[in-house]
Scaffold this motif. Structure first.
Motif, PDB file in Angstrom:
ATOM      1  N   THR A 164      -2.294   4.824 -10.176  1.00 43.07           N
ATOM      2  CA  THR A 164      -3.737   4.885 -10.402  1.00 43.07           C
ATOM      3  C   THR A 164      -4.180   6.345 -10.386  1.00 43.07           C
ATOM      4  N   ASP A 165      -5.377   6.609 -10.842  1.00 47.26           N
ATOM      5  CA  ASP A 165      -5.899   7.983 -10.820  1.00 47.26           C
ATOM      6  C   ASP A 165      -5.914   8.528  -9.392  1.00 47.26           C
ATOM      7  N   GLU A 166      -6.264   7.672  -8.433  1.00 45.90           N
ATOM      8  CA  GLU A 166      -6.324   8.115  -7.033  1.00 45.90           C
ATOM      9  C   GLU A 166      -4.920   8.458  -6.514  1.00 45.90           C
ATOM     10  N   GLU A 167      -3.945   7.616  -6.820  1.00 45.61           N
ATOM     11  CA  GLU A 167      -2.579   7.865  -6.380  1.00 45.61           C
ATOM     12  C   GLU A 167      -2.014   9.125  -7.027  1.00 45.61           C
ATOM     13  N   ASP A 168      -2.294   9.277  -8.305  1.00 43.02           N
ATOM     14  CA  ASP A 168      -1.869  10.460  -9.050  1.00 43.02           C
ATOM     15  C   ASP A 168      -2.417  11.727  -8.389  1.00 43.02           C
ATOM     16  N   ALA A 169      -3.713  11.692  -8.055  1.00 45.44           N
ATOM     17  CA  ALA A 169      -4.351  12.842  -7.416  1.00 45.44           C
ATOM     18  C   ALA A 169      -3.768  13.119  -6.033  1.00 45.44           C
ATOM     19  N   ARG A 170      -3.382  12.062  -5.325  1.00 42.56           N
ATOM     20  CA  ARG A 170      -2.787  12.241  -3.992  1.00 42.56           C
ATOM     21  C   ARG A 170      -1.438  12.947  -4.078  1.00 42.56           C
ATOM     22  N   LYS A 197       0.852  -1.183   0.000  1.00 41.43           N
ATOM     23  CA  LYS A 197       0.000   0.000   0.000  1.00 41.43           C
ATOM     24  C   LYS A 197       0.891   1.236   0.000  1.00 41.43           C
TER      25      LYS A 197
END
Length: 200
Positions: free
Chosen positions: A167-173, A5
């Motif tokens: 991922t899109d979520e990781e990129d946004a983070r 993670k």
């Protein structure tokens, strides 16, 4: 990276590409030198390093980008840090002439603890390391600390076409964490990479 993670505070474990160690780590360094060359050339072009007098590469690996940075016109000082002693040794061997000339220094260090002084660099760049940082916020705080006012942070990772893409979520983070720390940040798609940028 396996099932790890991201940014959970866990160590990277035994992945030889995340933290190259021993004979397998040396082999991983040779693979990284070949596999990342195109991306590093793209990053170099995107950053126009001649506009910066002092540059730090975090997670310098076998030293390919360090070589390009140390040869860039206008760049007077280049430093590289990597948590792998094997990669530090490989980077030193690859850049022996620049080390002897005093244009470059390389030593053990990580995104969370570079070992560099406050406000020392005009540009801090890191390529394909952000997903392996135990703490996203702590590492960005360290990049912020070593940058001079007005200095630029450049965080690159594999592009969307890669099986290693965020991922899109990781990129946004990543983008959100940069904005929290620096106040503003941008994201650019390059040919083989995504580049996140912010200024102190």
């Amino acid at each position: 990276m396996g099932e790890r993670k991201l940014w959970s505070g866990e160590p990277v474990g035994g992945n030889p590409f995340a933290l190259p160690r021993g004979p397998l780590g040396v082999a991983a360094g040779w693979v990284l030198a070949r596999a990342n060359r195109r991306q590093q050339a793209e990053i170099l072009e995107a950053l126009a390093p001649g506009h910066y007098r002092s540059v730090l590469e975090v997670g310098c690996g076998p030293g390919v980008l360090l070589d390009l940075l140390a040869s860039a016109p206008g760049v007077e000082e280049v430093a590289g840090v990597d948590p792998s002693r094997q990669m530090v040794s490989m980077a030193r061997r690859r850049n022996a002439a620049a080390l002897r000339a005093g244009r470059l220094r390389v030593h053990p260090g990580s995104a969370g603890a570079t070992g560099e002084p406050d406000a020392a660099f005009d540009l801090v760049v890191t390529v394909n390391t952000v997903a392996m940082w135990p703490s996203l916020d702590d590492s960005l705080a360290e990049l912020y600390r070593v940058l001079r006012p007005g200095g630029r942070a450049a965080v690159s990772w594999h592009g969307a076409s890669s099986r290693f893409a965020l991922t899109d979520e990781e990129d946004a983070r990543v983008l959100a964490a940069l904005r929290r720390r620096f106040g503003a940040a941008e994201r650019r798609e390059l040919g083989s990479a995504v580049l996140f940028e912010a200024r102190r």
